[in-house]
Design a protein around this motif. Structure first.
Motif, PDB file in Angstrom:
ATOM      1  N   LEU A  36       5.461   9.356 -13.682  1.00 39.65           N
ATOM      2  CA  LEU A  36       4.993   8.598 -14.854  1.00 39.65           C
ATOM      3  C   LEU A  36       4.591   9.557 -15.974  1.00 39.65           C
ATOM      4  N   SER A  37       3.896  10.621 -15.610  1.00 43.57           N
ATOM      5  CA  SER A  37       3.453  11.594 -16.602  1.00 43.57           C
ATOM      6  C   SER A  37       4.658  12.253 -17.278  1.00 43.57           C
ATOM      7  N   GLY A  38       5.665  12.629 -16.462  1.00 48.87           N
ATOM      8  CA  GLY A  38       6.880  13.238 -17.021  1.00 48.87           C
ATOM      9  C   GLY A  38       7.595  12.282 -17.971  1.00 48.87           C
ATOM     10  N   PHE A  39       7.672  11.051 -17.575  1.00 52.36           N
ATOM     11  CA  PHE A  39       8.323  10.003 -18.379  1.00 52.36           C
ATOM     12  C   PHE A  39       7.607   9.838 -19.724  1.00 52.36           C
ATOM     13  N   CYS A  40       6.296   9.739 -19.681  1.00 48.61           N
ATOM     14  CA  CYS A  40       5.515   9.521 -20.914  1.00 48.61           C
ATOM     15  C   CYS A  40       5.605  10.734 -21.839  1.00 48.61           C
ATOM     16  N   HIS A  41       5.505  11.928 -21.264  1.00 48.94           N
ATOM     17  CA  HIS A  41       5.564  13.127 -22.113  1.00 48.94           C
ATOM     18  C   HIS A  41       6.957  13.321 -22.707  1.00 48.94           C
ATOM     19  N   GLU A  42       7.977  12.888 -21.979  1.00 53.78           N
ATOM     20  CA  GLU A  42       9.338  13.011 -22.511  1.00 53.78           C
ATOM     21  C   GLU A  42       9.525  12.050 -23.692  1.00 53.78           C
ATOM     22  N   LEU A  43       9.030  10.830 -23.535  1.00 51.27           N
ATOM     23  CA  LEU A  43       9.205   9.834 -24.600  1.00 51.27           C
ATOM     24  C   LEU A  43       8.305  10.093 -25.799  1.00 51.27           C
ATOM     25  N   GLN A  47       0.842  -1.190   0.000  1.00 54.03           N
ATOM     26  CA  GLN A  47       0.000   0.000   0.000  1.00 54.03           C
ATOM     27  C   GLN A  47       0.884   1.248   0.000  1.00 54.03           C
ATOM     28  N   TRP A  48       0.373   2.318  -0.539  1.00 46.80           N
ATOM     29  CA  TRP A  48       1.130   3.572  -0.590  1.00 46.80           C
ATOM     30  C   TRP A  48       1.135   4.233   0.784  1.00 46.80           C
ATOM     31  N   VAL A  49       2.291   4.847   1.118  1.00 41.20           N
ATOM     32  CA  VAL A  49       2.393   5.440   2.465  1.00 41.20           C
ATOM     33  C   VAL A  49       1.527   6.685   2.602  1.00 41.20           C
ATOM     34  N   SER A  50       1.236   7.365   1.478  1.00 41.11           N
ATOM     35  CA  SER A  50       0.417   8.581   1.555  1.00 41.11           C
ATOM     36  C   SER A  50      -0.112   8.925   0.172  1.00 41.11           C
ATOM     37  N   VAL A  51      -1.098   9.799   0.169  1.00 42.81           N
ATOM     38  CA  VAL A  51      -1.620  10.285  -1.116  1.00 42.81           C
ATOM     39  C   VAL A  51      -0.527  11.088  -1.827  1.00 42.81           C
ATOM     40  N   ASP A  52       0.304  11.797  -1.042  1.00 43.17           N
ATOM     41  CA  ASP A  52       1.413  12.548  -1.654  1.00 43.17           C
ATOM     42  C   ASP A  52       2.349  11.620  -2.426  1.00 43.17           C
ATOM     43  N   ALA A  53       2.600  10.442  -1.858  1.00 46.61           N
ATOM     44  CA  ALA A  53       3.479   9.476  -2.541  1.00 46.61           C
ATOM     45  C   ALA A  53       2.845   9.001  -3.850  1.00 46.61           C
ATOM     46  N   MET A  54       1.527   8.749  -3.814  1.00 50.96           N
ATOM     47  CA  MET A  54       0.823   8.357  -5.053  1.00 50.96           C
ATOM     48  C   MET A  54       0.972   9.464  -6.094  1.00 50.96           C
ATOM     49  N   ARG A  55       0.785  10.713  -5.627  1.00 49.79           N
ATOM     50  CA  ARG A  55       0.854  11.851  -6.547  1.00 49.79           C
ATOM     51  C   ARG A  55       2.254  11.964  -7.154  1.00 49.79           C
ATOM     52  N   ASP A  56       3.279  11.801  -6.307  1.00 51.73           N
ATOM     53  CA  ASP A  56       4.661  11.904  -6.802  1.00 51.73           C
ATOM     54  C   ASP A  56       4.942  10.846  -7.864  1.00 51.73           C
ATOM     55  N   ALA A  57       4.445   9.637  -7.622  1.00 54.42           N
ATOM     56  CA  ALA A  57       4.695   8.546  -8.570  1.00 54.42           C
ATOM     57  C   ALA A  57       3.988   8.809  -9.900  1.00 54.42           C
ATOM     58  N   LEU A  58       2.752   9.282  -9.819  1.00 51.33           N
ATOM     59  CA  LEU A  58       1.999   9.571 -11.057  1.00 51.33           C
ATOM     60  C   LEU A  58       2.610  10.753 -11.810  1.00 51.33           C
ATOM     61  N   PHE A  95      -4.889  15.454 -11.743  1.00 50.06           N
ATOM     62  CA  PHE A  95      -4.402  15.047 -13.069  1.00 50.06           C
ATOM     63  C   PHE A  95      -5.486  15.292 -14.125  1.00 50.06           C
ATOM     64  N   PRO A  96      -5.704  16.568 -14.445  1.00 57.15           N
ATOM     65  CA  PRO A  96      -6.816  16.896 -15.355  1.00 57.15           C
ATOM     66  C   PRO A  96      -6.657  16.302 -16.755  1.00 57.15           C
ATOM     67  N   GLU A  97      -5.457  15.904 -17.112  1.00 58.31           N
ATOM     68  CA  GLU A  97      -5.265  15.288 -18.431  1.00 58.31           C
ATOM     69  C   GLU A  97      -6.010  13.948 -18.506  1.00 58.31           C
ATOM     70  N   ILE A  98      -6.106  13.273 -17.360  1.00 56.67           N
ATOM     71  CA  ILE A  98      -6.816  11.988 -17.339  1.00 56.67           C
ATOM     72  C   ILE A  98      -8.317  12.248 -17.324  1.00 56.67           C
ATOM     73  N   ARG A  99      -8.999  11.718 -18.328  1.00 56.53           N
ATOM     74  CA  ARG A  99     -10.427  11.964 -18.464  1.00 56.53           C
ATOM     75  C   ARG A  99     -11.252  10.707 -18.248  1.00 56.53           C
ATOM     76  N   ALA A 100     -10.595   9.542 -18.299  1.00 57.77           N
ATOM     77  CA  ALA A 100     -11.358   8.292 -18.180  1.00 57.77           C
ATOM     78  C   ALA A 100     -10.628   7.300 -17.299  1.00 57.77           C
ATOM     79  N   ILE A 101     -11.408   6.541 -16.539  1.00 59.27           N
ATOM     80  CA  ILE A 101     -10.876   5.387 -15.820  1.00 59.27           C
ATOM     81  C   ILE A 101     -11.504   4.147 -16.437  1.00 59.27           C
ATOM     82  N   ALA A 102     -10.636   3.243 -16.878  1.00 58.71           N
ATOM     83  CA  ALA A 102     -11.122   2.010 -17.500  1.00 58.71           C
ATOM     84  C   ALA A 102     -10.767   0.850 -16.592  1.00 58.71           C
TER      85      ALA A 102
END
Ligand SMILES: [Zn+2]
Length: 612
Positions: A390-397, A376-387, A425-432
């Motif tokens: 991921l977003s930075g990684f994807c946009h860079e590639l 489990q994640w230690v905090s919501v902040d940790a979840m946010r940092d990880a996402l 994360f307003p870029e995310i519009r859908a959860i599948a």
């Protein structure tokens, strides 16, 4: 007369000029026109784009239900079906139901197990049907005296003492798109009434095998119509079957649908996953990494080319178990670029799956003894940092891409994680996530809808390569109910014995190909969409308000919450469609039409057969 031939160098020059022009066209229009990628045909809408309201229809259907467990299940399923079909209805508990409740109604649905609870009101109900109304018996009632006494009204001439064992489904008609193949029932039990019917009953579905028990039939009663749904399975995977039974009641039935088919690939691109490689080693003599490139992806890619599938890949940056602190960037990007760009070049799309594969759940989340390896994640902040990483990684590639779809790892997400996505994360519009509830009780299951925070729910109905008959039943059901197909696969399905690895990739791929071929044949009109295009399609479907007015041989539809298009299924039980204004239609199966509304007013004329 012999034509004068052009000098050879001029011919060559012409060819060169044509090639140069073609190349210029390709460059100028970019990938969007060639592959439909960027200029999505079904773009995601912003708030306020779906406009207009219509005066709600009066409820023409009454759902009569009983409080025993089956009665409640029937009520739950039928409420979901009718509300999603935008068919206004009134509910009445059987104990409170009075004859006057039928005033102004056209259709009654019975979700009642013991018909004797209706007493004399059962006779009144049948008299009302004879006067020209419709009745759907949603599931087989108890085989008791009251039911026996009225059974001839339902076309039943004789009934066995015990229930029939339904091992499979066999359509005797073209009721649903793709229904030509028999389906076996995974855990059969004595589920349906063992009946013999009068010759004037029209049977649409019966049990496969030797017993051929009728499962859905229709019969005229006086000037009215009865549809008897003897199927008994009151669960989400069968909603399309009960929806189909309902649509057989009146002269015609029109309801909004999504019209979209989307194939997701989870954990793709990602680092090479771990798993049991014994089957790969045995069959191909190579490691997982090479197998993915030279066999798995090659096959899955070629399948998409053949059937115009535009995959939505969900990125995992790193298979670490890190749930706090820093989230270092993965520098080993060659596989991400190779697979990601290939997928994008074919008009596909990428979305987020996770920095790693740890579901977004806080420390107090209870995995109820499952998923031992998950942290489990230690905090919501940790979840946010990880996402954020991921977003930075994807946009860079993939700097030209936008990432609108999120798929929760293992289809698990907490309320905290969901809120975080919607807020930060307003870029995310859908959860599948999942469509069908999973037995494990920790999965997140959804309907095709938009939640209050604006997040679009685009659940995945079926998955993997085994594609057993239960999955195929659910797929058939949803192809009718919502005109939708959503499937997800993981590269590591090929490594997991629970997901069929021991069958070998050749067999697994044959099954996937067979499914795709079935879909393509069942409903060639269905739109191949990426995850974010499906998001746009669900927005248009979810917001739609429908007002139907039927006068004589003409259906007038007024739409609210409309932007640029809306889709419907129209079943015509008596007649053929004539002139359409404000849209267009195509025939899908015998009597079933896919309708596109291009304007908020749609008129469909029906040519009734003589004498109707
Ligand atoms: Zn995954």
């Amino acid at each position: 007369m012999k034509r004068k031939r052009k000098p050879r160098f001029l011919q060559l020059l012409e060819i060169l000029v044509i090639y140069a022009l073609m190349f210029a066209v390709v460059l100028s229009v970019g990938r969007s026109v060639l592959y439909g990628g960027k200029n999505s045909t079904v773009r995601i809408l912003e708030e306020g784009e779906l406009t207009g309201t219509v005066v709600p229809e009066n409820a023409g259907t009454i759902l009569i239900w009983d409080k025993d467990s089956t009665g409640k299940e029937g009520r739950r399923e039928m409420s979901a079906i009718l509300s999603q079909m935008r068919i206004p209805y009134k509910e009445k508990k059987v104990s409170d139901f009075a004859e006057s409740d039928l005033d102004g109604k056209k259709i009654a649905v019975l979700s009642v197990t013991d018909l004797s609870t209706l007493g004399s009101r059962l006779t009144s109900l049948l008299d009302w049907v004879m006067e020209g109304h419709s009745l759907l018996v949603l599931y087989p009632p108890y085989n008791e005296e009251t039911f026996m006494s009225v059974a001839p009204h339902f076309g039943i001439t004789s009934m066995g003492n015990s229930l029939a064992y339904v091992e499979g489904l066999h359509f005797t008609s073209d009721l649903m798109p793709g229904c030509s193949r028999d389906l076996s029932i995974s855990d059969p039990y004595r589920s349906s009434l063992d009946v013999t019917l009068d010759d004037d009953c029209e049977v649409f579905l019966e049990s496969a095998g030797s017993s051929d028990t009728p499962l859905i039939w229709r019969r005229a009663l006086g000037s009215g119509t009865i549809v008897f749904d003897n199927l008994s399975f009151l669960e989400k995977a069968y909603r399309g079957f009960h929806c189909a039974a309902y649509t057989l009641l009146e002269n015609d039935c029109i309801w909004p649908v999504i019209n979209g088919s989307t194939f997701y690939i989870d954990d793709f691109p990602s680092p090479v996953p771990e798993g049991d490689s014994q089957f790969i080693q045995h069959d191909y003599g190579m490691d997982i990494k090479d197998f993915y490139t030279h066999h798995w992806w090659k096959d899955v890619y070629n399948l998409s080319k053949k059937y115009n599938i535009r995959y939505t890949g969900l990125v995992i940056e790193d298979y670490s178990a890190r749930v706090e602190g820093e989230f270092p960037r993965n520098k080993d990007v060659q596989r991400f670029q190779y697979f990601g760009n290939m997928l994008l070049r074919e008009g596909g799309e990428l979305g987020f799956h996770g920095y790693n594969h740890m579901p977004l759940v806080p420390e107090n989340f209870d995995y109820i003894g499952q998923y031992d390896s998950y942290r489990q994640w230690v905090s919501v902040d940790a979840m946010r940092d990880a996402l954020t990483e991921l977003s930075g990684f994807c946009h860079e590639l993939f700097p030209d891409e936008e990432f609108h779809v999120y798929v929760p790892p293992s289809n698990i997400i907490s309320w905290e994680g969901r809120t975080l996505l919607a807020r930060d994360f307003p870029e995310i519009r859908a959860i599948a996530s999942l469509y069908l509830p999973d037995d494990n009780d920790v999965s997140y299951d959804q309907d095709f809808t938009v939640t209050e925070d604006g997040m679009v729910q685009t659940p995945r109905i079926i998955s993997g390569y085994v594609l057993d008959d239960y999955m195929r039943t659910a797929a058939l059901s949803e192809l009718y109910f919502h005109c939708v197909n959503t499937h997800f696969q993981h590269p590591d399905d090929t490594l997991d014995t629970d997901r069929g690895a021991a069958m070998g990739w050749e067999e697994l791929f044959r099954r996937l190909t067979d499914y795709v071929e079935w879909l393509n044949k069942a409903l060639p009109q269905i739109r191949n969409l990426t995850g974010s295009e499906l998001t746009g399609a669900v927005q248009r479907y979810d917001a739609l308000q429908v007002r139907r007015e039927e006068t004589g041989n003409r259906i007038d539809i007024s739409l609210g919450g409309f932007c640029d298009e809306a889709w419907f299924y129209l079943r015509i039980n008596k007649g053929k469609p004539g002139h359409v204004t404000g849209g267009s239609l195509t025939e899908v199966t015998d009597g079933l039409y896919l309708v596109k509304a291009a304007q908020p007013k749609l008129t469909i004329n029906i040519n009734r057969w003589p004498g109707q």
